[in-house]
Each structure stands twice: as structure tokens, then as C-alpha cells.
Write a protein that holds these residues in place. Structure first.
Motif, PDB file in Angstrom:
ATOM      1  N   VAL A 162      32.147  17.071   9.076  1.00 29.09           N
ATOM      2  CA  VAL A 162      31.162  16.030   8.768  1.00 29.09           C
ATOM      3  C   VAL A 162      29.761  16.478   9.174  1.00 29.09           C
ATOM      4  CG1 VAL A 162      30.411  13.685   9.334  1.00 29.09           C
ATOM      5  CG2 VAL A 162      32.827  14.146   8.866  1.00 29.09           C
ATOM      6  N   THR A 163      29.649  17.096  10.337  1.00 27.29           N
ATOM      7  CA  THR A 163      28.342  17.582  10.796  1.00 27.29           C
ATOM      8  C   THR A 163      27.766  18.596   9.816  1.00 27.29           C
ATOM      9  OG1 THR A 163      29.006  17.252  13.100  1.00 27.29           O
ATOM     10  CG2 THR A 163      27.119  18.686  12.698  1.00 27.29           C
ATOM     11  N   ARG A 164      28.599  19.523   9.375  1.00 24.53           N
ATOM     12  CA  ARG A 164      28.151  20.541   8.422  1.00 24.53           C
ATOM     13  C   ARG A 164      27.746  19.915   7.093  1.00 24.53           C
ATOM     14  NH1 ARG A 164      31.825  22.663   5.462  1.00 24.53           N
ATOM     15  NH2 ARG A 164      33.376  22.510   7.150  1.00 24.53           N
ATOM     16  N   PHE A 165      28.528  18.945   6.619  1.00 21.91           N
ATOM     17  CA  PHE A 165      28.204  18.279   5.356  1.00 21.91           C
ATOM     18  C   PHE A 165      26.846  17.573   5.453  1.00 21.91           C
ATOM     19  CE2 PHE A 165      28.254  14.767   2.336  1.00 21.91           C
ATOM     20  CZ  PHE A 165      28.698  15.386   1.178  1.00 21.91           C
ATOM     21  N   LEU A 171      24.253  17.059   2.313  1.00 23.40           N
ATOM     22  CA  LEU A 171      23.722  15.734   2.016  1.00 23.40           C
ATOM     23  C   LEU A 171      22.224  15.710   1.719  1.00 23.40           C
ATOM     24  CD1 LEU A 171      24.600  12.816   1.665  1.00 23.40           C
ATOM     25  CD2 LEU A 171      24.186  12.456   4.118  1.00 23.40           C
ATOM     26  N   PRO A 172      21.374  16.430   2.464  1.00 21.78           N
ATOM     27  CA  PRO A 172      19.938  16.392   2.137  1.00 21.78           C
ATOM     28  C   PRO A 172      19.641  16.828   0.703  1.00 21.78           C
ATOM     29  CG  PRO A 172      20.258  17.324   4.317  1.00 21.78           C
ATOM     30  CD  PRO A 172      21.631  17.214   3.692  1.00 21.78           C
ATOM     31  N   ARG A 224      20.731  14.155  -1.734  1.00 26.43           N
ATOM     32  CA  ARG A 224      19.777  13.032  -1.738  1.00 26.43           C
ATOM     33  C   ARG A 224      18.575  13.314  -2.625  1.00 26.43           C
ATOM     34  NH1 ARG A 224      18.386  11.584   4.337  1.00 26.43           N
ATOM     35  NH2 ARG A 224      16.776  10.413   3.202  1.00 26.43           N
ATOM     36  N   GLN A 225      18.187  14.572  -2.743  1.00 23.56           N
ATOM     37  CA  GLN A 225      17.050  14.911  -3.606  1.00 23.56           C
ATOM     38  C   GLN A 225      17.342  14.592  -5.061  1.00 23.56           C
ATOM     39  OE1 GLN A 225      15.991  18.996  -2.903  1.00 23.56           O
ATOM     40  NE2 GLN A 225      15.332  18.624  -0.789  1.00 23.56           N
ATOM     41  N   GLN A 226      18.627  14.701  -5.448  1.00 24.92           N
ATOM     42  CA  GLN A 226      19.000  14.447  -6.836  1.00 24.92           C
ATOM     43  C   GLN A 226      19.583  13.061  -7.047  1.00 24.92           C
ATOM     44  OE1 GLN A 226      20.860  18.021  -8.790  1.00 24.92           O
ATOM     45  NE2 GLN A 226      20.875  18.846  -6.695  1.00 24.92           N
ATOM     46  N   ASP A 229      22.092   6.923   9.995  1.00 24.07           N
ATOM     47  CA  ASP A 229      20.723   6.579   9.588  1.00 24.07           C
ATOM     48  C   ASP A 229      20.818   5.752   8.311  1.00 24.07           C
ATOM     49  OD1 ASP A 229      21.245   8.320   7.480  1.00 24.07           O
ATOM     50  OD2 ASP A 229      20.024   9.965   8.290  1.00 24.07           O
ATOM     51  N   GLY A 230      19.760   5.687   7.549  1.00 24.46           N
ATOM     52  CA  GLY A 230      19.783   4.883   6.340  1.00 24.46           C
ATOM     53  C   GLY A 230      20.716   5.396   5.268  1.00 24.46           C
ATOM     54  N   HIS A 231      21.170   6.647   5.397  1.00 18.61           N
ATOM     55  CA  HIS A 231      22.059   7.233   4.390  1.00 18.61           C
ATOM     56  C   HIS A 231      23.440   7.585   4.944  1.00 18.61           C
ATOM     57  CE1 HIS A 231      19.098   7.711   1.101  1.00 18.61           C
ATOM     58  NE2 HIS A 231      18.231   7.786   2.097  1.00 18.61           N
ATOM     59  N   VAL A 232      23.657   7.400   6.219  1.00 18.78           N
ATOM     60  CA  VAL A 232      24.947   7.687   6.853  1.00 18.78           C
ATOM     61  C   VAL A 232      25.353   6.500   7.714  1.00 18.78           C
ATOM     62  CG1 VAL A 232      26.263   9.212   8.374  1.00 18.78           C
ATOM     63  CG2 VAL A 232      24.451  10.166   6.911  1.00 18.78           C
TER      64      VAL A 232
END
Length: 333
Positions: A169-172, A177-178, A181-183, A205-208
Motif C-alpha cells: 500500500v505504501t508503494r502504491f 497514485l499521484p 490522480r493527474q489523469q 488525506d483527501g484521496h486516501v
């Protein structure tokens, strides 16, 4: 059997040459109990569970009963993998345990009439007594309707104190994930699992979103657009993969996870290895409802075919009832 005594036995096993896993449970009381039970019951079959108990075959070697052992997996491979990513001291212990377990697994394959494993990757064609029996999984026959999430949602389910899950999960979140999120700006990752570590909680955060333990994982699977299993340190079959596929959730997994299960890459499960491959597969599926639907349908059919009660019962029956070969007679004697 107190935990302190078990730990002391495991420590003593360092000097005895046996696997620490076996030393942990190797008490005199256990050996006496096994011997007494076999003498009283005079069974036709003795079923050992995992490598830990396999050592007690020596206690009942003279019995005419057929002996079978459910290894689930050749666990030595896990310790070998762990030895490559551990601290120096832990690496030494893991390498020692991997070596000792490989030797014990070889003896088990040579001496037991039936050896049961749950992953097709562990089959050994040269040994006909090694049988594939997939781990029972409660296939769902009906579900409470759960609407698909309003925003693109990815789910990871697993015990979040387990190092392999924490690393995945940390690696993902760091490498994949960043860029996703751009796409797909509205994408959200749901992390569901017991006892999340501080490192996992800090990802929120707002995405996790980090949920910790929940009453049922089904609603989290069913509301997700996509499920991921990016685990790269594993042996045997990841049941999180089977849960996801059985619920019809389109899933992306590492090549290792897919191959250990025997699922077809690109058909039953999407497969990604590098960060770029993960980004490409996740974005492709989030943006294509039809591809998600087809992948989910195929994965569900595969899971139901391979994990039905009937198929597992047939495989178990074949493993336990198959007549001894001449070679196995000799090994048992």
C-alpha cells in the motif's frame, strides 16, 4: 503449552538444527498426546496440519494408517523472500529458517502418502503425491445491493499490520497514485484492514481513506470501481484476490499474486509489475466501464469454478483416497 515455553523451544531449535517453526510446538506433552490418540483410535488416516505438526509423523511411524499433510504452501519460499528485504540480524534468521524448512519439506514430500498444497505454483510434477486442493472459501450466493461509489474508487483489503501489505500500500501511494490522480483527479483509495500501522494511518488525506477493521468487507469491495493486490512478497494464494474476484470486482494484481493463484493474466485479472504498468492498467480500467465489466465477469467465473464446494471436495477426496504407490510404500516403511 505456555507462550514463554514455546518461545524457549524455538530458541533451542536454533542449536538443534530443526526449523524454528517446529521447535516452537515440539513439546513432550504434544508428542505423548499424538501417540496416545493414534493408539486409542486406530485411525485409517492421520491428517497433519502444516509443517509444524509434520514432525510428529515420527511418533506414529509404525502405524499402518495412511498419512496425509496439509502444507497449504511450501513456506520456505516466504522465508527466502523475507530474508532479502530484512534487517541484517533478521536476514540471517530468515535464511537459516528457509534452508531448514526446505530440507524438512523435502523429507515430508518423500515420506507422506499425500501432501496437500493450495497453489498450483507449488505442484511438483515429479511427485505424484503432491496434490492441489484449493483453500475453502465461502462463496457468496446473494448480496445486499451496494451502489457503485460516485467517484472513481480503488480498494485494498488486507490485515494492515502485515509487513507485505504495508509495503504494498505504501508503494502504491508513493509510486502510482499521484500519477493516476493527474489523469483521474477524483480517484480515491480505500484501505480496509485490521490494525493499520502508523505508516498506513499517515497516508490518509483527501484521496486516501484508512478504515481499519470493519464488520464486513463486502460493501467496500462492491462499491469500488477497482480492487488492487500489489503485493510482491507472498507464497500460496492471496485470499484477498479470491474474495475480490468472487465478488465480481475487476482486479489488478502483481504478476506474483496472479501466478500463485493460477488466474489468467489479462483475462481473469489485470496484471501490473512496474509503477508505469500499474499507472497504465489502473487508469485504463477506471476510464473504461465496459473493460471493468468484462474483467469482473471473467474473474468471478474463474473464482466460482475453482473455489466451489464441489471442486474442492473432489480434489480433497482424490488426495486422501488415492492408493499408495510402491515408492510411497517404501518411503513410509
Amino acid at each position: 503449552m505456555t507462550k514463554l515455553a514455546a518461545v524457549m523451544r524455538a530458541a533451542f531449535a536454533v542449536f538443534s538444527g530443526r526449523p524454528l517453526q517446529q521447535g516452537y510446538v515440539n513439546s513432550r506433552a504434544s508428542r505423548v498426546a499424538v501417540r496416545r490418540a493414534v493408539a486409542e483410535l486406530e485411525p485409517d488416516l492421520i491428517y497433519f496440519n502444516t509443517l509444524r505438526s509434520g514432525q510428529w509423523r515420527k511418533v506414529v511411524r509404525d502405524t499402518p494408517a495412511r498419512m496425509a499433510i496439509d502444507l497449504d504452501e511450501f513456506r520456505s519460499a516466504y522465508y527466502q523472500q523475507a530474508s532479502e528485504v530484512s534487517t541484517i540480524l533478521k536476514r540471517l534468521v530468515m535464511k537459516m529458517e528457509a534452508r531448514r524448512m526446505r530440507a524438512e519439506e523435502a523429507k515430508i514430500v518423500a515420506e507422506f502418502e499425500a501432501v496437500i498444497i493450495s497453489s498450483p505454483a507449488d505442484l511438483r510434477p515429479e511427485h505424484s503425491n503432491v496434490h492441489l486442493v484449493r483453500s475453502p472459501h465461502a462463496l457468496k450466493t446473494a448480496h445486499r445491493p451496494v451502489p457503485l461509489a460516485d467517484r472513481p474508487t480503488i480498494v485494498f483489503v488486507g490485515r494492515m499490520s502485515y509487513a507485505a501489505n504495508v509495503e504494498a500500500v505504501t508503494r502504491f501511494c508513493r509510486d502510482v497514485l499521484p500519477a493516476v490522480r493527474q489523469q483521474v483527479p477524483e480517484v480515491q483509495l480505500e484501505v480496509v484492514g485490521d490494525a493499520p500501522t502508523k505508516a498506513i494511518r499517515s497516508l490518509a488525506d483527501g484521496h486516501v481513506r484508512v478504515h481499519g477493521r470493519v464488520d464486513s468487507v463486502d460493501e467496500h469491495y462492491l462499491s469500488a470501481w477497482l480492487s488492487i493486490v500489489p503485493v510482491t512478497t507472498a507464497t500460496g494464494v492471496q485470499m484477498k484476490l479470491i474474495e475480490s474476484l468472487e465478488l465480481g470486482v475487476p482486479t489488478v494484481a502483481s504478476p506474483l499474486v496472479a501466478s500463485l493463484a493460477g488466474a489468467r493474466a489479462g483475462v481473469d485479472v489485470a496484471v501490473a509489475d512496474t509503477a508505469d504498468e500499474w499507472i497504465e492498467e489502473v487508469v485504463r480500467l477506471l476510464e473504461s466501464p465496459m473493460e471493468r465489466q468484462e474483467l469482473g465477469r471473467s474473474g468471478k467465473a474463474w473464482a466460482r469454478q475453482n473455489y466451489s464446494v464441489d471442486s474442492i471436495t473432489r480434489a480433497l477426496g482424490a488426495a486422501l483416497l488415492e492408493p499408495r504407490s510402491a515408492a510411497q510404500h517404501t518411503a513410509a516403511e
